[in-house]
Design a protein around this motif. Sequence first.
Motif, PDB file in Angstrom:
ATOM      1  N   LYS A   1      11.822  11.369  47.504  1.00  0.00           N
ATOM      2  CA  LYS A   1      10.803  10.407  47.944  1.00  0.00           C
ATOM      3  C   LYS A   1      10.786   9.198  47.015  1.00  0.00           C
ATOM      4  CE  LYS A   1       5.873  10.180  49.221  1.00  0.00           C
ATOM      5  NZ  LYS A   1       5.806   8.796  49.194  1.00  0.00           N
TER       6      LYS A   1
ATOM      7  N   GLU B   1      11.687   5.294  48.014  1.00  0.00           N
ATOM      8  CA  GLU B   1      10.789   4.174  47.725  1.00  0.00           C
ATOM      9  C   GLU B   1      11.497   3.106  46.896  1.00  0.00           C
ATOM     10  OE1 GLU B   1       7.493   6.255  45.957  1.00  0.00           O
ATOM     11  OE2 GLU B   1       6.697   6.841  47.921  1.00  0.00           O
TER      12      GLU B   1
ATOM     13  N   TYR C   1      13.990   1.114  48.996  1.00  0.00           N
ATOM     14  CA  TYR C   1      13.296   0.113  49.798  1.00  0.00           C
ATOM     15  C   TYR C   1      12.944  -1.116  48.948  1.00  0.00           C
ATOM     16  CZ  TYR C   1       9.533  -2.193  52.305  1.00  0.00           C
ATOM     17  OH  TYR C   1       8.743  -3.133  52.902  1.00  0.00           O
ATOM     18  N   LYS C   2      12.390  -0.894  47.752  1.00  0.00           N
ATOM     19  CA  LYS C   2      12.013  -2.015  46.878  1.00  0.00           C
ATOM     20  C   LYS C   2      13.219  -2.862  46.492  1.00  0.00           C
ATOM     21  CE  LYS C   2       9.715   0.440  43.820  1.00  0.00           C
ATOM     22  NZ  LYS C   2       8.918   0.850  42.649  1.00  0.00           N
TER      23      LYS C   2
ATOM     24  N   ARG D   1      17.315  -0.421  51.786  1.00  0.00           N
ATOM     25  CA  ARG D   1      16.822   0.026  53.086  1.00  0.00           C
ATOM     26  C   ARG D   1      15.737  -0.933  53.559  1.00  0.00           C
ATOM     27  NH1 ARG D   1      20.498   2.955  51.963  1.00  0.00           N
ATOM     28  NH2 ARG D   1      20.779   5.154  52.391  1.00  0.00           N
ATOM     29  N   ASP D   2      15.555  -1.016  54.868  1.00  0.00           N
ATOM     30  CA  ASP D   2      14.529  -1.901  55.421  1.00  0.00           C
ATOM     31  C   ASP D   2      13.171  -1.220  55.545  1.00  0.00           C
ATOM     32  OD1 ASP D   2      15.089  -0.188  57.523  1.00  0.00           O
ATOM     33  OD2 ASP D   2      15.483  -1.775  58.982  1.00  0.00           O
ATOM     34  N   ARG D   3      13.118   0.037  55.164  1.00  0.00           N
ATOM     35  CA  ARG D   3      11.879   0.817  55.174  1.00  0.00           C
ATOM     36  C   ARG D   3      12.063   2.005  54.243  1.00  0.00           C
ATOM     37  NH1 ARG D   3      13.280   5.240  58.168  1.00  0.00           N
ATOM     38  NH2 ARG D   3      15.043   4.940  59.555  1.00  0.00           N
ATOM     39  N   VAL D   4      10.975   2.680  53.922  1.00  0.00           N
ATOM     40  CA  VAL D   4      11.075   3.913  53.142  1.00  0.00           C
ATOM     41  C   VAL D   4      11.526   5.003  54.107  1.00  0.00           C
ATOM     42  CG1 VAL D   4       9.852   5.616  51.745  1.00  0.00           C
ATOM     43  CG2 VAL D   4       9.288   3.182  51.519  1.00  0.00           C
ATOM     44  N   VAL D   5      12.717   5.514  53.897  1.00  0.00           N
ATOM     45  CA  VAL D   5      13.285   6.515  54.799  1.00  0.00           C
ATOM     46  C   VAL D   5      12.836   7.914  54.402  1.00  0.00           C
ATOM     47  CG1 VAL D   5      15.291   5.070  55.342  1.00  0.00           C
ATOM     48  CG2 VAL D   5      15.441   6.733  53.480  1.00  0.00           C
ATOM     49  N   SER D   6      13.067   8.849  55.289  1.00  0.00           N
ATOM     50  CA  SER D   6      12.700  10.245  55.027  1.00  0.00           C
ATOM     51  C   SER D   6      13.627  10.847  53.974  1.00  0.00           C
ATOM     52  CB  SER D   6      12.797  11.058  56.313  1.00  0.00           C
ATOM     53  OG  SER D   6      14.164  11.231  56.675  1.00  0.00           O
TER      54      SER D   6
END
Length: 140
Positions: A27, A31, A34-35, A39-44
């Motif tokens: 996790k 995060e 993403y920062k 990635r364009d979002r926080v992935v699973s």
Amino acid sequence: MKPIIAACGNDCSVCPRFMPKTAAELKATAELWYKIGFRDRVVSNDEIKCWGCTLANWCRHEIIACTANRKIQNCGECGNYPCEKIKQAFVNTARFVPDYWEYCTEAEFAVMEKAFLEKQINLDRLAEECKLSLRHEEND
């Protein structure tokens, strides 16, 4: 722990995505990715975890497919090393350094440096080992 070197020279043995990792570690990595802008979002956790280079993995520079076609583990084992594909990977990796400095703690940066920024060092070392091995075989 002996380094596990990916097709492109990344050191999987210290990679924050390489399994096994705890759910909390994955996790935190999602995060951070993403920062940084990976990635364009926080992935699973399932999306962020990695079991190593396979043809099913997306590879921006098509290095996994190239090494698989050549039946080698990584670019350092290739007679054409360093080719344009891997040189471009080195350039792309370096362009994220300012983002690492902006978004990573010192400890996170140290991990990123060891896992990703030393890929050329890793591959250069492996290429030299391959050359030495070939010389030894020729002399036997």
